[in-house]
Design a protein around this motif. Structure first.
Motif, PDB file in Angstrom:
ATOM      1  N   THR A   1       0.879  -1.172   0.000  1.00  0.00           N
ATOM      2  CA  THR A   1       0.000   0.000   0.000  1.00  0.00           C
ATOM      3  C   THR A   1       0.907   1.210   0.000  1.00  0.00           C
TER       4      THR A   1
ATOM      5  N   ILE B   1      -3.053   4.492  -1.405  1.00  0.00           N
ATOM      6  CA  ILE B   1      -3.641   3.666  -2.441  1.00  0.00           C
ATOM      7  C   ILE B   1      -3.155   2.242  -2.249  1.00  0.00           C
TER       8      ILE B   1
ATOM      9  N   GLY C   1      -5.806  -0.668  -5.855  1.00  0.00           N
ATOM     10  CA  GLY C   1      -6.255   0.612  -6.392  1.00  0.00           C
ATOM     11  C   GLY C   1      -7.257   1.371  -5.540  1.00  0.00           C
ATOM     12  N   SER C   2      -7.602   0.849  -4.377  1.00  0.00           N
ATOM     13  CA  SER C   2      -8.505   1.587  -3.486  1.00  0.00           C
ATOM     14  C   SER C   2      -7.754   2.751  -2.862  1.00  0.00           C
ATOM     15  N   THR C   3      -8.450   3.872  -2.765  1.00  0.00           N
ATOM     16  CA  THR C   3      -7.795   5.088  -2.272  1.00  0.00           C
ATOM     17  C   THR C   3      -8.528   5.668  -1.064  1.00  0.00           C
TER      18      THR C   3
ATOM     19  N   SER D   1      -2.358   8.054  -7.524  1.00  0.00           N
ATOM     20  CA  SER D   1      -2.472   6.973  -8.495  1.00  0.00           C
ATOM     21  C   SER D   1      -1.178   6.176  -8.481  1.00  0.00           C
ATOM     22  N   ARG D   2      -1.238   5.014  -9.100  1.00  0.00           N
ATOM     23  CA  ARG D   2      -0.038   4.188  -9.140  1.00  0.00           C
ATOM     24  C   ARG D   2       0.068   3.473 -10.479  1.00  0.00           C
TER      25      ARG D   2
END
Length: 119
Positions: free
Chosen positions: A33, A51, A55-57, A70-71
């Motif tokens: 994370t 994140i 992809g949960s933020t 974002s990643r």
């Protein structure tokens, strides 16, 4: 030794935009994370945005609607796009990688990058 390499930051006027990026090693990035924290003199380091590997933020209330995390799991890089910057966003921003090793959670930190919002 895990190294997180931050880039970006600098001086921007109120209302302006700035982007930060942080590259990490492939060995941890895909499952970590990733987060951005910030700190000002005399205050504790605070979460800005995180994140998960999926992809949960989540964001601090103070930056919701203005910052986007974002990643890119191919480039092993996490980004923080900061828009509508305010004077109070001035801080040293730190990249964080939180790695779950089952029995324990290990946190790795970047060296920090200065963001200054000033007219």
């Amino acid at each position: 030794q895990v190294q997180l390499a931050e880039s970006g930051g600098g001086l921007v006027q109120p209302g302006g935009s700035l982007g930060l990026s942080c590259a990490g090693p492939r060995s941890i990035f895909s499952t970590a994370t990733m987060g951005w924290y910030r700190q000002t003199p005399g205050k504790q380091r605070e979460l800005v945005a995180r994140i998960t590997s999926g992809g949960s933020t989540n964001y601090a209330d103070s930056v919701k609607g203005r910052f986007t995390i974002s990643r890119d799991n191919v480039k092993n890089t996490v980004y923080l796009q900061m828009n509508s910057l305010k004077l109070e966003d001035t801080a040293v921003y730190y990249c964080n990688a939180e790695v779950d090793l089952v029995a324990t959670i290990v946190n790795y930190w970047g060296q920090g990058t200065q963001v200054t919002v000033s007219s």
